[in-house]
Structures are given as structure tokens and as C-alpha cells.
Write a protein that holds these residues in place. Sequence first.
Motif, mmCIF file in Angstrom:
data_model
loop_
_atom_site.group_PDB
_atom_site.id
_atom_site.type_symbol
_atom_site.label_atom_id
_atom_site.label_comp_id
_atom_site.label_asym_id
_atom_site.label_seq_id
_atom_site.Cartn_x
_atom_site.Cartn_y
_atom_site.Cartn_z
ATOM 1 N N GLY A 115 18.968 5.531 8.893
ATOM 2 C CA GLY A 115 18.799 5.359 10.324
ATOM 3 C C GLY A 115 17.368 5.284 10.775
ATOM 4 N N ALA A 116 16.402 5.353 9.866
ATOM 5 C CA ALA A 116 14.996 5.346 10.272
ATOM 6 C C ALA A 116 14.508 3.957 10.659
ATOM 7 C CB ALA A 116 14.136 5.901 9.153
ATOM 8 N N LEU A 117 15.276 2.901 10.298
ATOM 9 C CA LEU A 117 14.866 1.534 10.580
ATOM 10 C C LEU A 117 15.889 0.822 11.459
ATOM 11 C CD1 LEU A 117 13.640 0.069 7.164
ATOM 12 C CD2 LEU A 117 12.288 1.145 8.950
ATOM 13 N N GLY A 118 15.399 0.047 12.420
ATOM 14 C CA GLY A 118 16.225 -0.944 13.095
ATOM 15 C C GLY A 118 16.068 -2.280 12.399
ATOM 16 N N ARG A 119 16.700 -3.316 12.948
ATOM 17 C CA ARG A 119 16.602 -4.637 12.325
ATOM 18 C C ARG A 119 15.153 -5.089 12.245
ATOM 19 N NH1 ARG A 119 19.169 -8.950 10.744
ATOM 20 N NH2 ARG A 119 21.226 -8.126 11.219
ATOM 21 N N HIS A 120 14.399 -4.902 13.317
ATOM 22 C CA HIS A 120 12.998 -5.342 13.297
ATOM 23 C C HIS A 120 12.222 -4.630 12.199
ATOM 24 C CE1 HIS A 120 13.429 -7.779 16.812
ATOM 25 N NE2 HIS A 120 13.647 -6.763 17.638
ATOM 26 N N GLY A 121 12.445 -3.327 12.049
ATOM 27 C CA GLY A 121 11.747 -2.570 11.012
ATOM 28 C C GLY A 121 12.112 -3.042 9.620
ATOM 29 N N ALA A 122 13.397 -3.325 9.421
ATOM 30 C CA ALA A 122 13.829 -3.807 8.103
ATOM 31 C C ALA A 122 13.231 -5.169 7.808
ATOM 32 C CB ALA A 122 15.349 -3.856 8.044
ATOM 33 N N GLU A 123 13.126 -6.013 8.826
ATOM 34 C CA GLU A 123 12.533 -7.335 8.621
ATOM 35 C C GLU A 123 11.049 -7.216 8.256
ATOM 36 O OE1 GLU A 123 13.421 -9.186 12.328
ATOM 37 O OE2 GLU A 123 15.418 -9.888 11.681
ATOM 38 N N VAL A 124 10.349 -6.301 8.932
ATOM 39 C CA VAL A 124 8.931 -6.077 8.603
ATOM 40 C C VAL A 124 8.791 -5.595 7.157
ATOM 41 C CG1 VAL A 124 6.914 -4.638 9.092
ATOM 42 C CG2 VAL A 124 8.211 -5.644 10.979
ATOM 43 N N LEU A 125 9.633 -4.649 6.764
ATOM 44 C CA LEU A 125 9.563 -4.097 5.412
ATOM 45 C C LEU A 125 9.820 -5.168 4.358
ATOM 46 C CD1 LEU A 125 9.432 -1.723 3.395
ATOM 47 C CD2 LEU A 125 11.896 -1.474 3.714
ATOM 48 N N ASP A 128 0.815 -1.220 0.000
ATOM 49 C CA ASP A 128 0.000 0.000 0.000
ATOM 50 C C ASP A 128 0.844 1.263 0.000
ATOM 51 O OD1 ASP A 128 -2.508 -1.186 -0.018
ATOM 52 O OD2 ASP A 128 -2.538 -1.454 2.137
ATOM 53 N N SER A 129 1.771 1.335 0.927
ATOM 54 C CA SER A 129 2.374 2.637 1.234
ATOM 55 C C SER A 129 3.885 2.604 1.343
ATOM 56 C CB SER A 129 1.793 3.172 2.557
ATOM 57 O OG SER A 129 0.382 3.216 2.492
ATOM 58 N N VAL A 130 4.524 1.522 0.907
ATOM 59 C CA VAL A 130 5.994 1.447 0.946
ATOM 60 C C VAL A 130 6.492 0.872 -0.366
ATOM 61 C CG1 VAL A 130 6.188 1.197 3.456
ATOM 62 C CG2 VAL A 130 5.910 -0.845 2.036
ATOM 63 N N ARG A 131 7.687 1.272 -0.753
ATOM 64 C CA ARG A 131 8.327 0.723 -1.947
ATOM 65 C C ARG A 131 9.814 1.025 -1.910
ATOM 66 N NH1 ARG A 131 5.724 4.974 -6.403
ATOM 67 N NH2 ARG A 131 7.076 6.771 -5.925
ATOM 68 N N LEU A 132 10.573 0.184 -2.616
ATOM 69 C CA LEU A 132 12.000 0.410 -2.836
ATOM 70 C C LEU A 132 12.170 0.779 -4.306
ATOM 71 C CD1 LEU A 132 13.474 -2.625 -0.834
ATOM 72 C CD2 LEU A 132 13.425 -0.221 -0.115
ATOM 73 N N VAL A 133 12.834 1.888 -4.566
ATOM 74 C CA VAL A 133 12.951 2.366 -5.944
ATOM 75 C C VAL A 133 14.412 2.580 -6.318
ATOM 76 C CG1 VAL A 133 10.691 3.486 -5.887
ATOM 77 C CG2 VAL A 133 12.721 4.806 -5.262
ATOM 78 N N GLY A 134 14.687 2.422 -7.628
ATOM 79 C CA GLY A 134 16.025 2.712 -8.137
ATOM 80 C C GLY A 134 17.021 1.598 -7.956
ATOM 81 N N GLY A 135 16.603 0.441 -7.435
ATOM 82 C CA GLY A 135 17.511 -0.689 -7.292
ATOM 83 C C GLY A 135 17.430 -1.591 -8.505
ATOM 84 N N ARG A 136 18.137 -2.710 -8.458
ATOM 85 C CA ARG A 136 18.133 -3.598 -9.617
ATOM 86 C C ARG A 136 16.964 -4.573 -9.589
ATOM 87 N NH1 ARG A 136 19.466 -8.637 -8.722
ATOM 88 N NH2 ARG A 136 20.683 -9.249 -6.900
ATOM 89 N N SER A 137 16.168 -4.547 -8.500
ATOM 90 C CA SER A 137 14.997 -5.412 -8.412
ATOM 91 C C SER A 137 13.990 -4.773 -7.466
ATOM 92 C CB SER A 137 15.377 -6.813 -7.910
ATOM 93 O OG SER A 137 15.630 -6.791 -6.510
ATOM 94 N N MET A 190 4.027 0.507 8.014
ATOM 95 C CA MET A 190 3.260 1.670 8.465
ATOM 96 C C MET A 190 2.400 1.368 9.692
ATOM 97 S SD MET A 190 4.374 3.964 6.372
ATOM 98 C CE MET A 190 3.267 5.386 6.380
ATOM 99 N N ASP A 191 2.357 0.079 10.108
ATOM 100 C CA ASP A 191 1.673 -0.273 11.365
ATOM 101 C C ASP A 191 2.561 -0.010 12.569
ATOM 102 O OD1 ASP A 191 -0.503 -1.126 9.906
ATOM 103 O OD2 ASP A 191 0.059 -3.245 9.946
ATOM 104 N N CYS A 192 3.853 0.196 12.354
ATOM 105 C CA CYS A 192 4.779 0.436 13.459
ATOM 106 C C CYS A 192 4.625 1.867 13.975
ATOM 107 C CB CYS A 192 6.227 0.230 13.004
ATOM 108 S SG CYS A 192 6.586 -1.436 12.384
ATOM 109 N N PRO A 193 4.777 2.084 15.292
ATOM 110 C CA PRO A 193 4.782 3.466 15.812
ATOM 111 C C PRO A 193 5.929 4.257 15.201
ATOM 112 C CG PRO A 193 4.592 1.860 17.598
ATOM 113 C CD PRO A 193 4.924 1.085 16.365
ATOM 114 N N ARG A 194 5.700 5.566 15.030
ATOM 115 C CA ARG A 194 6.720 6.423 14.428
ATOM 116 C C ARG A 194 6.977 7.646 15.290
ATOM 117 N NH1 ARG A 194 4.884 8.114 8.601
ATOM 118 N NH2 ARG A 194 2.793 7.461 9.254
ATOM 119 N N THR A 195 8.232 8.091 15.283
ATOM 120 C CA THR A 195 8.570 9.407 15.825
ATOM 121 C C THR A 195 9.270 10.172 14.729
ATOM 122 O OG1 THR A 195 10.670 8.579 16.688
ATOM 123 C CG2 THR A 195 8.797 8.596 18.209
ATOM 124 N N ARG A 196 9.027 11.480 14.674
ATOM 125 C CA ARG A 196 9.613 12.311 13.630
ATOM 126 C C ARG A 196 10.728 13.145 14.246
ATOM 127 N NH1 ARG A 196 6.003 12.424 9.223
ATOM 128 N NH2 ARG A 196 4.016 11.461 9.719
#
Length: 900
Positions: A729-739, A697-706, A771-777
Motif C-alpha cells: 500500500g505504500a505506492l499508488g499507480r503514479h509511484g509504481a510507474e515512477v519506480l 541509487d536507492s531502490v531495488r526489487l529483490v527475490g523475483g525472477r528478474s 525517492m524524489d517523491c514526497p513521503r509520509t510515514r
Amino acid sequence: MSRRVELLLLLSFCCYGAVAANGNSTKPFSLRLVDGNSRCQGRLQVQRAGQDWTEVRPLSAPLWFGNRACAELDCGSALSLEEKTVPHRDAVQVFPSFCADSSLIDCFDSDSRYSPDSLELTCSDSVRLVGGRSLCSGSLQIQDQSLAQSWAGVCEGALDRRGAEVLCRELSCGAPLLQGALSPLGQTFHCEGNESKLMDCNRTRTGPETCPTLNLTCKEPLRLVGGASRCEGMVEAEHRGEWRRVATYISDSWDLEAATVVCRDLDCGSPVSKERRDGSDTEVWGVDTDCMKKSSVRDCIFGGGSSSSFLQVICSDSVRLVGGRSLCSGSLQIQDQSLAQSWAGVCEGALDRRGAEVLCRELRCGAPLLQGALSPLGQTFHCEGNESKLMDCNRTRTGPETCPTLNLTCKEPLRLVGGASRCEGTVEAELRGEWRRVTASGSWDLEEAAVMCRDLDCGSPVSAEEREGSDSEVWGVDPYCVKESSVRECLYDESSPSLLQVICSDSVRLVGGRSLCSGSLQIQDHSLAQSWAGVCEGALDRRGAEVLCRELGCGAPLLQGALSPLGQTFHCEGNESKLMDCNRTRTGPETCPTLNLTCKEPLRLVGGPSRCAGTLEVRHRGEWRRMMTAGRWPLDSAAVVCRSLDCGSAVSTEMRRGSNSSDVWAIFPDCEAEAPLRDCVVGPANDTDSMEVVCSDSVRLVGGRSLCSGSLQIQDQSLAQSWTSVCEGALGRHGAEVLCRELGCGAPLLQGALSPLGQTFHCEGNESKLMDCPRTRTGPETCPTLQLTCEEPLRLVRGSSRCEGTLELKFRGEWQRVMTPYYPWDLEAASGVCRDLGCGSVVSRVSTVILRENLWGVKADCVKRAAVRECVFSGSLYRAYDLDVLCSGHQEAPKDRTVP
């Protein structure tokens, strides 16, 4: 029978077997010629690593394949290929099309089987022409036995005419076309002219050690017979010393593009007519027309056979238009007989309107579109207007020796009839002086219709539809050909009840965008002689943009700054059917920035948990229907849908079979990966299948080879659907795994993603979406963008290391073997597997036939440009090929996957 059906039958016939290279040898195969008169002549045999020598069984092997084999054997050029009957032997099938753009080993089937046929190859021993457009042209090289079989170039001037005649005859080509080959430099061959080989001539070694290389062109062994001139008649070719008619076995492959090659090889002008006729049954040379378009007729002859059909061509004798987008446009060239058949450009101003009309008529095109062709410079043709050929007109030679070249466009012999305007109706074309309806045999989509509208000087295609009429003689058109040329150049004889109807926008179009629904706005101002003019920024308000998008058959407009008061302004009420029906005022500067507009694609996903997941529907001709495709639907195709819907990345795609049949829109296979989906609709059908697509819905990786690598972007609903980058730095390991899990990819490969800059996601790790994870700006407004790579969900199993074994892919949570339908895996596709695993290059691969129905299929051509995961589809095929691969094991530098 349509070309698509014929091609499918051909595939089912020729794809019995698999291409392979067994063992771990660095040289996967060797070739040799046996039972011949020299080492460069005999029956072709192949030896794969760890196997015995095996006969090669031919299947439509053209001369260019033989030339590749000659090069592998360190011989010269291929002179002939011939099928021979031999005593009972096992043989390996050869498929030349498999290795047209890859290694020669890809041509050979992995399975040996009994065959009474063998392939006999004859190469020239010690001479060859290289780097030319065919085997009969290029730089001359000889093999000097005193230099350990090396090939050496020959100096300009080493041949006189008799030597060149000996060489061309040795290569089974026609007479030489000599240019400056008589100077005394270099190594000189002294030939009497009756020698059978150039190396039989006496030689003296004179001149400098380094010198310009001799380039030579021999005429192609080709002729047209039975016509009014040497540039008109039935096509015949000489092969193995015998002249025969040339035949093609696919009815619609003989188009004007193929005829262009014949005219070029004969040094004639442009083709003005081509025809495939039936006559008495006789021995012919078969020719692969797709091959011809890349080479020459002789190089693409694949052997003898019996046929009642023959090919006829009429070429213009002494005029042609070159470098244009079709045979009816380009720079004018004439052939001056006083200049040894050379072609020369014609100066601007050499033609008046009557001369241009004579030229366009001679080329069987429509009326000329003249631009500044009446100035008095250059060589001038004085035509009355009733001449049949331009060279029949009186000429005077005036003006400078050098001058700008005359460019001319003639209208295409095409029309739409029975519609409300000249840009709407049933398609008719003129060929050989006859107007007929045009049919496309169920494969005509908006991408091809765009060529039709362009050839008619209309706007964008709004709809294309095939309808049933009365059975009659029509012109069939090859849609594959149309995309690269013009409609006229792709016509062939056909009998069919179907007719093709097209609606183009009359006077508006969007150009230069990624689809027919986006680009720079142009209008056709009839006060300016049908020219197309750009429209200034600010010329449309929202209502005007809505009228325009509706007129083009697109969705609602996405406006960016189109409301400023500059430029020519359209004042629309919003209920107009066409933009040009709106009132206009002409204000603003003469020059201005051009208005760029994007309309939404008429697509939607229904029945899913969000607007970015569900059953795919397309609106076409004002009606929403499910989509059906006869082709395979991998993620790279679904990615087009996700992008058009302004969703994230494609996560999964699945063809589901329902219980009830209903009306659907049929999509042309393989079009959707290269063009927006609407442009690929070919017409209505009735089917039970539906296409289910899930986009993030609301996330994507762009400009990579896949789809599993690139810069992270999120869609912030508070910012009107815009996509924004995420800071390092916006993601920790858990966030990257979710993504990575949300995107359907493997585990993350993290690089410094834990610094406290930017917008930070605080994930537990069990969330289904980032986007279900809590966020701080926190952090600066501008920052370096987060780059992330997730592993591809791919593995090799049952091997001795992670870089060896049978290919499996995790798709929709399940690991299965991945297989190619129809064709075995070739080396280039196998290289994509090693690439995605970070395992270096392919050492060997074995592609084994599997008999099963349900599988993960992969489009092998797609793997060459994208990740394996993006090329996978679910399907039901009785016959497919899996892959066992050994990669070199070289990997990229280890990535730090630890968390401090």
C-alpha cells in the motif's frame, strides 16, 4: 595456438547457418534412413515442417548424436556413423553440440546448401542398453514385433555367457562383464554364440510376468598398446570394426580429466600421466574430449581423419583414490584380481606412513597428509618405502569384514618459487616426473588462482599475473578445467615465454562467502600441523579487520559485531601488512561462534552523477584502472557490480569507445556474471573502451525472477546505508510507474498496492526517481512487504497477435531487434522469450542470419536462466541471428491493472 583462439576459429567455421523449425506443426521435424539394408540403416535425412526431405551433412557428428537419431527412429542403439559421398544433393548441416542438452531438432541448420557428403547411420534393430553411463552399459531392452514395436525390459537370468557375448558383439562393444546373469528366471535366449544378433537366438518364455530387469555392462572397445601393462600405452579404439589410434584436434583438451575416462573405461585405476605426442601421419579416430567427460570414449568418436598426433596414458593398475576433490585425494580402493576385477575399499589403519608414501608416489602425487591412518584395523600393507607400487608391499588380512574406509590426501605436485614465502612466486608443476613453469595464455584470473592456493594449502589469492620470460618448454593449463578440478589434472605440453605468478595469503582466508572478500575467517596455526582453524566472534577490532582486508587485497571492512572481547584476540596497530603480525592473546571459550566478515569489493564508478553511475574502475595489484572485456557485458553482469557497490538494481550498461588509449584491467569474459569482478581480472591491457554502468541509487526489487519483479526495498541514508522493505500500500499507480521507469522496466502490474498501510510515497508521475517523491510515514512498524512486477520491455511485432512475430526490446529508450551472435536461437532460449511475454511455450521459431554491425545482442545461454532484458548487450558484429517466434499464447491469469 591457445585453446581460446582455436575455439573461436572453430566457432567461425561451424556457425554458418541457423537452427530453425518452420511452420506451425506440433512435430517440427521427422527423420528417416534411406538406401540401407533395413529400416534402421542408411543415409540420414530430415524433413522440417512444410519442407521436403533433405540429406544431412555431417560435421564432427559423434556416436551419441547417432544414438539420439536412432531413438527418434524407434531403432536400437547407434552402432556406427560414417560420411558418404553422394551425387549432387542439397544437404542440411548438423551441429551436434547445439542439441546436447535440448531437442534433436536444434542440431539441424535452417539452410540447405549443396554438399557432396551425407551421413550414414547404422542402428541395432531390436536391442539396446538404456540408462547406463555409455552405449555399452545399462538395462537390456528388446523390441518385440508382436507388441506393436514397443520396447520391453528383459528379466535377470535371461542370458547366459554366450547370449551376452552375442549381445555385446551386436552392439559393437567388447566382451561382457557378467554379474549373476545365469539364473533361469524370465525370458531365456538360447544362443550358440556364433549368431550375429541376439534376436536370432532361440527363445523360450518362462518365469514370472514381472521380474527384476537385467543390467549388463560390456567392455568398451578400447585399449592401450605399447606399454608395460594393459593400463599403459597409446590409446586405440575400435569403430566400424577397425582399430585406430585416437586423436584430439584441440591441443590442450587432452587433460588428466579426459585421461580419467580412458582409465575408467579400461577398468584401470587413476591416470598418473597423459601425453599428446607426434608420430607418423596415419588414419585416426577423432574424439571430442568434452563429450568424453560426460560419457565414454566410444560414444564421442566423430569419424575418421588423418593425423600425426597420438595420445598416451599411464593408469595405475590396481589402486585409486575416489570421491575426493582431485586424483590425489579420496577413499582408497584396490583391485583384487581374485575377485574378478572388482574394486574394494580399504579399511582405516591399513597404511602406515611408508605405505601412504608408496601410494602417493605411485599416483604421481606429493607427500601424504596422514590423518589417523596408523591404527591396526583392517587389511594391512607392510611397506619398506622403496616399492614402486602399493600392491608390491606385503599384506596381512586382519580386522573386521566391515570397517570405516580409509580416506587419504596426497599433496598436489605444485610449488611457487622465487617469492618471499612458499605461498608466493612463479608457478611450477610436476608432470611425468618433470618440473616446468606453468602458463595460462592470458586467461588466468583470481578465481583460478584460488584453486592454486587451495592446492598449495595456502590462504586466499591476492594477485595473479602473467609475465614475459625466456621462451622454453612449459606446462600449459586450461583455466576452464581448473575451476572444476585441480591444477595438475589440467596441464598440457606448451612452449611459451610467459610465466604465471601468484601471491596467496600465507595464513589467513575467508571461506564460504560469495567472494574472496567475504566469509568465515580462518587462520593457519603452524603449531597444529598446518591445519586451518576458525576464529571466534570478537577476535578483531576495526584496526584488525582493516589489516585483514588489506592483506587479502580487498576494500575496507564492513564490521558487524566484531568488537566483543570473546575468543582469540588480535591486537593490531593498523599498519601491519599481515594479520598474523599482530600481537595475540588467547582468551575465551574453546568453542565459540565463528567470526564472519565482509570486506568491500575494490570497485568504483567514476564521472557519473552519483556513486552508483559512471565509468567502471577496478583496483588490482594496488592500482585503479578502467575495465575492459573482450566478451559481452549484459545487465546480469552489471548487476554483480551494483550489488558489490551496495547500490540498487542494474539499469543500463554500455561499452563506450574513447579517442585515447590507456592502461586498463582486462576481465575474463563470462566470469563476471558468476563471480565478483575483482576475481575475474586476468591482467593489464591497453585499450580505448570504457564500461559505463548505471545502477538505481536507492531502490531495488529483490527475490523475483528478474530485475523487474520482487519485493520493494529502499536504502534509507539515515540508517547507515541499510536496505529496508516497503509496506504493502505504500505506492499508488503514479509511484509504481515512477519506480518501474527508474529501474528501466515496462509498465507496472499492480496488485493491491493502494492500501494506506506503511510508508507512503506521493508521486505526481513525472519524477525520475521514487525517492524524489514526497513521503509520509504511517502505519505499523511491521507489515506485509510490497510485491511488485513491472512488465519486461519486450515485444513481438509484425505478427497476428502479441504472442507472435519478430522479437524487439526497448533498451535505453529505444526499440530494436534482438539478435544472438555466433549461434542461432535454440528452442530453450526462444522459450525464455515466450516466458517473459507471458505467452506460454514455443510452438515454432525461425532464426534468420542478419548481416549488420550495430545491434542489441543477447547471450542465449543467459536467457535460459534470466530475463531477456538482463542478457542484452550493445555490440558490433558482422553476423548475427534474429528471432521470429510463435508462442502458444497461454498466459497467466489476468492481473488487475485498474485503480479504484
